[in-house]
Design a protein around this motif. Sequence first.
Motif, PDB file in Angstrom:
ATOM      1  N   SER A 166      20.232   9.059 -19.319  1.00 58.94           N
ATOM      2  CA  SER A 166      20.225   8.032 -18.288  1.00 58.94           C
ATOM      3  C   SER A 166      20.694   6.665 -18.792  1.00 58.94           C
ATOM      4  N   LYS A 167      19.812   5.662 -18.699  1.00 59.27           N
ATOM      5  CA  LYS A 167      20.173   4.282 -19.027  1.00 59.27           C
ATOM      6  C   LYS A 167      20.673   4.148 -20.459  1.00 59.27           C
ATOM      7  N   SER A 168      19.987   4.800 -21.408  1.00 53.22           N
ATOM      8  CA  SER A 168      20.391   4.716 -22.814  1.00 53.22           C
ATOM      9  C   SER A 168      21.763   5.345 -23.034  1.00 53.22           C
ATOM     10  N   LEU A 169      22.016   6.453 -22.360  1.00 50.33           N
ATOM     11  CA  LEU A 169      23.306   7.132 -22.495  1.00 50.33           C
ATOM     12  C   LEU A 169      24.434   6.243 -21.986  1.00 50.33           C
ATOM     13  N   LEU A 170      24.239   5.645 -20.833  1.00 49.11           N
ATOM     14  CA  LEU A 170      25.256   4.752 -20.282  1.00 49.11           C
ATOM     15  C   LEU A 170      25.459   3.532 -21.170  1.00 49.11           C
ATOM     16  N   HIS A 171      24.359   2.994 -21.681  1.00 52.06           N
ATOM     17  CA  HIS A 171      24.448   1.827 -22.563  1.00 52.06           C
ATOM     18  C   HIS A 171      25.271   2.141 -23.812  1.00 52.06           C
ATOM     19  N   CYS A 172      24.932   3.253 -24.465  1.00 57.89           N
ATOM     20  CA  CYS A 172      25.625   3.618 -25.705  1.00 57.89           C
ATOM     21  C   CYS A 172      27.098   3.901 -25.451  1.00 57.89           C
ATOM     22  N   PHE A 173      27.374   4.571 -24.343  1.00 59.60           N
ATOM     23  CA  PHE A 173      28.756   4.901 -24.037  1.00 59.60           C
ATOM     24  C   PHE A 173      29.575   3.638 -23.777  1.00 59.60           C
ATOM     25  N   SER A 174      29.003   2.689 -23.040  1.00 60.41           N
ATOM     26  CA  SER A 174      29.757   1.486 -22.673  1.00 60.41           C
ATOM     27  C   SER A 174      30.024   0.579 -23.869  1.00 60.41           C
ATOM     28  N   CYS A 175      29.167   0.648 -24.906  1.00 59.37           N
ATOM     29  CA  CYS A 175      29.321  -0.225 -26.081  1.00 59.37           C
ATOM     30  C   CYS A 175      30.674  -0.057 -26.763  1.00 59.37           C
TER      31      CYS A 175
END
Length: 646
Positions: A166-175
């Motif tokens: 969820s949120k962590s996955l999207l965060h890491c991907f966008s970095c």
Amino acid sequence: MHLTVTFMPLYVYLSLYSCVLLPLWNMYVFLTAVAGLLLLALPLVQTRFPYLGQDFAYILRSIKLGIRLTKYKKVQPFYSILDCFLDAVRSHPSKVFVHFEGRAHTYEEADKHSNRVARALQAEVRLQEGDPVALFLPNEPTFIWVWLGLAKLGCPAALLNFNIRSKSLLHCFSCCGAKRLCVFAELQDAVEEVLPTLKEQGISVYLLSETCSTQGISTLSDKIRQASDEPLSRDLRANVNIKSTALYIYTSGTTGLPKAAIVSHERVWAASFIQAVCGVTENDIFYINLPLYHSAGFLIGMAGAIERGITIILRRKFSASQFWDDCRKYNVTVMQYIGETMRYLCNTPKKDNEKDHKVRVAIGNGVRTDIWSEFLSRFGDIKVRELYAATEGNIGFINYTSKIGAVGRVNFVHRFFFPYTLIKFDIEKEEPVRNADGLCVEAARGETGLLVGRVTQRSPFIGYAGNKQQTEKKRLRDVLKKGDLYFNTGDLLRFDSENFVYFQDRVGDTFRWKGENVATSEVADILTMAHSILEANVYGVKVEGHEGRIGMAAVTLKEGEDFDCLDAYKQVVNYLPAYARPRFIRIQPCLEMTGTFKMKKVKLVEEGFNPANITDPLYFLDPEKKTYVPLTEEIYKAIASREIKL
């Protein structure tokens, strides 16, 4: 390994030799001569300087590796860890590269697998040199084939933790700025949760599967199967150099969302040399059961194995019960550990054949002193090479001796090439102590201090992708003189009188109570001495009306055990000063961990010790009753109203 320098202009080579290689070579020759003289006076030297031989061996080995890295920085075309792999394919194509779940893959097979992956990615994904691709893959050979394929196209890989959602996955991907996500079939559900957001951002998702009915996800395995395994042109990565980004590896996220550390090709080489520094040879067999998305598994383990040209045993995940059986089955000679893995091994039931294995070296970090001793006692004379390092950091240490508890040694060569210092740190203000001139104050020998590494051309700090704020937080200026720049490790260390380095705690973990600093790692070690406690995660919590943070611990219990209040009380009272004793204990079924067995604390700190908000059993250290007692609403209110004094 062969480096081609035929086409290097003569003046460049001579300049390189005189400016960089010659000083290193002269130092190497000098130290070799000194080592020879020391051999003549060996008995006297060993008595007076017991670690001198090991110091010289480490320094000589480090200088040799430094010379190699200097060559890699200058040679054209750029020689990467991928080129090292391709050399291994040519020199020993039939040698097993990876053992996985009963199947062996040779170096030649790995090369052909990755050629097919690269061609499929080139044709289907339309990758160009430099395009980052995020990998959401578990520990299995496909991870390696995909990474090699990307490297052959000159594309950096972002290694996502396959446990995040969820949120962590999207965060890491966008970095990392990637526009492509490569996913293993078993992780499809996790991606589908965030697929609408990925579509909005124009992200292409490729599933390592033959079929997929989900709109917006393309299959890749069928394209890989049909692709040619012929070698790819080196021109596809012609612009890649030693400063180029090779990987994005994420911090563990123990104190918040993970950050994407930018890993250059230079750093890949430096990390791959750790095996060589620890004495690993081309005849060793290396066991990787740590996640490949982490720097230990990927850089030290896999990249290090490529640099050595050795065989690796890859597991999906760590299994304490099967660990030694695997070591015996595959004749493992070098193992990895991190965090609590060594303790898990010591917690397994004792067996008669525990020392029946060929493991001679263990490389890792984070083992407690008592576990270290128990590990050696149970499993034999294994050379434990404890490390201190950070993926994004510019300074690290290796304990190349057998000194239990140390994470490294201080030596003049290391400090010359990678300048660092320990500075005094104010735990309460969470900032370095500065003098009247605004400069930091160096910690005395034997005193705990914050480790900082000077940022230089040889020891750069690149920072975090897509996070300038966090990058800047790690930069520390005006340390020893105005205008200098250091990397703030965020770790508290201590150098002893024998030049050994000891890890004390992380800045965020250490807290201050009653005007004293409390090291969470020390308190956790004492708590786990209580016979009912299996694991302990120690942290500080705020109490209204009080300065600082008071000690609290979330613990798990041994199987079949109830919390022994009196025994736990005796342990903390006997071994800890009053200010360091955890006043609150929280019993949990399990402790929340990162993928590399580091304990998460942020949520626990936020939840505090209010029994109205916590369903887990809570206990309070009652000094009058001389035991831990259940923390009731009445006790909580009495603490809040200061009827009970802390």
